[in-house]
Write a protein that holds these residues in place. Structure first.
Motif, PDB file in Angstrom:
ATOM      1  N   MET A 145      36.484  18.223  48.210  1.00 43.07           N
ATOM      2  CA  MET A 145      37.791  17.957  47.605  1.00 43.07           C
ATOM      3  C   MET A 145      38.742  19.130  47.829  1.00 43.07           C
ATOM      4  O   MET A 145      39.923  18.927  48.130  1.00 43.07           O
ATOM      5  CB  MET A 145      37.629  17.632  46.113  1.00 43.07           C
ATOM      6  N   LEU A 146      38.241  20.342  47.696  1.00 40.27           N
ATOM      7  CA  LEU A 146      39.077  21.520  47.967  1.00 40.27           C
ATOM      8  C   LEU A 146      39.523  21.547  49.429  1.00 40.27           C
ATOM      9  O   LEU A 146      40.679  21.893  49.719  1.00 40.27           O
ATOM     10  CB  LEU A 146      38.323  22.807  47.621  1.00 40.27           C
ATOM     11  N   LEU A 147      38.622  21.186  50.332  1.00 36.74           N
ATOM     12  CA  LEU A 147      38.992  21.119  51.745  1.00 36.74           C
ATOM     13  C   LEU A 147      40.074  20.073  51.984  1.00 36.74           C
ATOM     14  O   LEU A 147      41.035  20.321  52.735  1.00 36.74           O
ATOM     15  CB  LEU A 147      37.770  20.778  52.594  1.00 36.74           C
ATOM     16  N   MET A 148      39.942  18.921  51.350  1.00 36.04           N
ATOM     17  CA  MET A 148      40.949  17.865  51.508  1.00 36.04           C
ATOM     18  C   MET A 148      42.320  18.351  51.040  1.00 36.04           C
ATOM     19  O   MET A 148      43.328  18.131  51.708  1.00 36.04           O
ATOM     20  CB  MET A 148      40.535  16.616  50.713  1.00 36.04           C
ATOM     21  N   ILE A 149      42.327  19.027  49.900  1.00 30.22           N
ATOM     22  CA  ILE A 149      43.591  19.539  49.360  1.00 30.22           C
ATOM     23  C   ILE A 149      44.121  20.666  50.244  1.00 30.22           C
ATOM     24  O   ILE A 149      45.323  20.756  50.505  1.00 30.22           O
ATOM     25  CB  ILE A 149      43.406  19.980  47.898  1.00 30.22           C
ATOM     26  N   GLY A 150      43.230  21.523  50.729  1.00 27.04           N
ATOM     27  CA  GLY A 150      43.641  22.597  51.628  1.00 27.04           C
ATOM     28  C   GLY A 150      44.276  22.059  52.910  1.00 27.04           C
ATOM     29  O   GLY A 150      45.295  22.581  53.377  1.00 27.04           O
ATOM     30  N   ILE A 151      43.691  21.010  53.451  1.00 31.22           N
ATOM     31  CA  ILE A 151      44.245  20.389  54.660  1.00 31.22           C
ATOM     32  C   ILE A 151      45.621  19.770  54.348  1.00 31.22           C
ATOM     33  O   ILE A 151      46.547  19.884  55.144  1.00 31.22           O
ATOM     34  CB  ILE A 151      43.268  19.358  55.238  1.00 31.22           C
TER      35      ILE A 151
ATOM     36  N   GLY B 167      47.418  11.312  45.090  1.00 29.31           N
ATOM     37  CA  GLY B 167      48.253  12.514  45.153  1.00 29.31           C
ATOM     38  C   GLY B 167      48.968  12.625  46.485  1.00 29.31           C
ATOM     39  O   GLY B 167      50.168  12.923  46.543  1.00 29.31           O
ATOM     40  N   PHE B 168      48.237  12.358  47.573  1.00 27.49           N
ATOM     41  CA  PHE B 168      48.852  12.397  48.908  1.00 27.49           C
ATOM     42  C   PHE B 168      49.958  11.349  49.025  1.00 27.49           C
ATOM     43  O   PHE B 168      51.055  11.635  49.499  1.00 27.49           O
ATOM     44  CB  PHE B 168      47.819  12.129  50.008  1.00 27.49           C
ATOM     45  N   LEU B 169      49.630  10.125  48.602  1.00 25.63           N
ATOM     46  CA  LEU B 169      50.592   9.023  48.731  1.00 25.63           C
ATOM     47  C   LEU B 169      51.824   9.241  47.856  1.00 25.63           C
ATOM     48  O   LEU B 169      52.953   8.976  48.284  1.00 25.63           O
ATOM     49  CB  LEU B 169      49.921   7.694  48.386  1.00 25.63           C
ATOM     50  N   LEU B 170      51.620   9.711  46.628  1.00 16.28           N
ATOM     51  CA  LEU B 170      52.761   9.960  45.744  1.00 16.28           C
ATOM     52  C   LEU B 170      53.639  11.082  46.285  1.00 16.28           C
ATOM     53  O   LEU B 170      54.865  11.012  46.204  1.00 16.28           O
ATOM     54  CB  LEU B 170      52.287  10.255  44.325  1.00 16.28           C
ATOM     55  N   TYR B 171      52.999  12.115  46.837  1.00 13.02           N
ATOM     56  CA  TYR B 171      53.788  13.181  47.458  1.00 13.02           C
ATOM     57  C   TYR B 171      54.652  12.590  48.581  1.00 13.02           C
ATOM     58  O   TYR B 171      55.850  12.862  48.665  1.00 13.02           O
ATOM     59  CB  TYR B 171      52.888  14.287  48.019  1.00 13.02           C
TER      60      TYR B 171
ATOM     61  N   GLN C 148      41.507  12.902  56.621  1.00  9.00           N
ATOM     62  CA  GLN C 148      41.248  12.575  55.211  1.00  9.00           C
ATOM     63  C   GLN C 148      40.280  11.398  55.075  1.00  9.00           C
ATOM     64  O   GLN C 148      39.409  11.405  54.203  1.00  9.00           O
ATOM     65  CB  GLN C 148      42.557  12.296  54.470  1.00  9.00           C
ATOM     66  N   ILE C 149      40.409  10.397  55.915  1.00  6.64           N
ATOM     67  CA  ILE C 149      39.487   9.254  55.864  1.00  6.64           C
ATOM     68  C   ILE C 149      38.062   9.712  56.174  1.00  6.64           C
ATOM     69  O   ILE C 149      37.106   9.277  55.517  1.00  6.64           O
ATOM     70  CB  ILE C 149      39.949   8.135  56.827  1.00  6.64           C
ATOM     71  N   LEU C 150      37.917  10.602  57.126  1.00  7.58           N
ATOM     72  CA  LEU C 150      36.584  11.137  57.429  1.00  7.58           C
ATOM     73  C   LEU C 150      36.013  11.895  56.232  1.00  7.58           C
ATOM     74  O   LEU C 150      34.814  11.781  55.929  1.00  7.58           O
ATOM     75  CB  LEU C 150      36.641  12.029  58.670  1.00  7.58           C
ATOM     76  N   PHE C 151      36.857  12.642  55.541  1.00  5.83           N
ATOM     77  CA  PHE C 151      36.393  13.348  54.344  1.00  5.83           C
ATOM     78  C   PHE C 151      36.039  12.385  53.215  1.00  5.83           C
ATOM     79  O   PHE C 151      35.098  12.636  52.464  1.00  5.83           O
ATOM     80  CB  PHE C 151      37.426  14.376  53.869  1.00  5.83           C
TER      81      PHE C 151
ATOM     82  N   LEU D  78      52.824  14.155  56.860  1.00  2.00           N
ATOM     83  CA  LEU D  78      51.502  13.539  56.782  1.00  2.00           C
ATOM     84  C   LEU D  78      51.308  12.618  57.989  1.00  2.00           C
ATOM     85  O   LEU D  78      51.459  11.411  57.912  1.00  2.00           O
ATOM     86  CB  LEU D  78      51.352  12.783  55.458  1.00  2.00           C
ATOM     87  N   THR D  79      50.933  13.232  59.092  1.00  4.15           N
ATOM     88  CA  THR D  79      50.821  12.535  60.375  1.00  4.15           C
ATOM     89  C   THR D  79      49.565  11.668  60.423  1.00  4.15           C
ATOM     90  O   THR D  79      48.716  11.723  59.534  1.00  4.15           O
ATOM     91  CB  THR D  79      50.759  13.556  61.515  1.00  4.15           C
ATOM     92  N   TRP D  80      49.427  10.934  61.503  1.00 10.38           N
ATOM     93  CA  TRP D  80      48.236  10.106  61.699  1.00 10.38           C
ATOM     94  C   TRP D  80      46.982  10.980  61.742  1.00 10.38           C
ATOM     95  O   TRP D  80      45.926  10.577  61.268  1.00 10.38           O
ATOM     96  CB  TRP D  80      48.358   9.236  62.956  1.00 10.38           C
ATOM     97  N   LEU D  81      47.067  12.182  62.317  1.00  3.84           N
ATOM     98  CA  LEU D  81      45.926  13.103  62.366  1.00  3.84           C
ATOM     99  C   LEU D  81      45.497  13.487  60.950  1.00  3.84           C
ATOM    100  O   LEU D  81      44.298  13.530  60.648  1.00  3.84           O
ATOM    101  CB  LEU D  81      46.275  14.343  63.190  1.00  3.84           C
TER     102      LEU D  81
END
Length: 161
Positions: A148-154, A34-38, A55-58, A47-50
């Motif tokens: 997952m909700l946190l990832m989407i919220g971020i 979803g992130f990549l397609l967006y 996201q990788i940590l999550f 979608l910065t390096w931060l």
């Protein structure tokens, strides 16, 4: 194009949450997709390096939480490795054999049968292991859903600012 990007992203997120009920669906892959397609359809600019580091940590946390919840649930109730494997197999097979209820019944039956057949545990211990697998699954379900909700919220936070 932005509307299409959001529609595709939201569909990916919905499929990811379906993975909570049907564990054969790799939830984390659909969230990242979803992130990549967006980014591909709309823009990677926000979608910065931060964002990607967070996201990788999550993602790592998701895998750890899933494994740990099942392990602790079965072990806490005295189950063996066979019980853990039986629970995992039941979790994968249950929803397809018994739609809807199989997500809860599958891990329980899998853990109980594995304890009875492989570990040759008594019925009482096998049932306790089955209960432990349910506790582990429900803990994992809630934890993974929250992550997952946190990832989407971020994601929304980074895209909105």
């Amino acid at each position: 194009m932005e509307v299409i990007g959001w529609i595709v992203t939201i569909v990916m997120f919905i499929v990811a949450f379906a993975g909570l009920v049907y564990p054969i669906i790799p939830s984390v892959i659909f969230i990242i997709a979803g992130f990549l397609l967006y980014g591909w359809i709309v823009s990677f600019e926000e979608l910065t390096w931060l964002f990607w580091v967070i996201q990788i940590l999550f993602v790592i946390l998701l895998f750890g939480a899933d494994t740990l919840a099942n392990l602790v649930g079965v072990k806490k109730f005295g189950g063996s490795k066979a019980g853990m494997w039986g629970s995992t197999i039941g979790l994968l097979v249950g929803p397809f054999v018994i739609p809807v209820a199989g997500i809860l019944i599958g891990p329980f039956i899998g853990a109980v049968l594995a304890e009875l057949i492989v570990s040759r545990s008594g019925l009482k211990q096998s049932l306790l292991t089955g209960i432990g697998s349910l506790v582990g699954f429900l803990t994992s379900f809630v934890t993974k859903g929250a992550i997952m909700l946190l990832m989407i919220g971020i994601f929304i936070f980074f895209v909105a600012i």
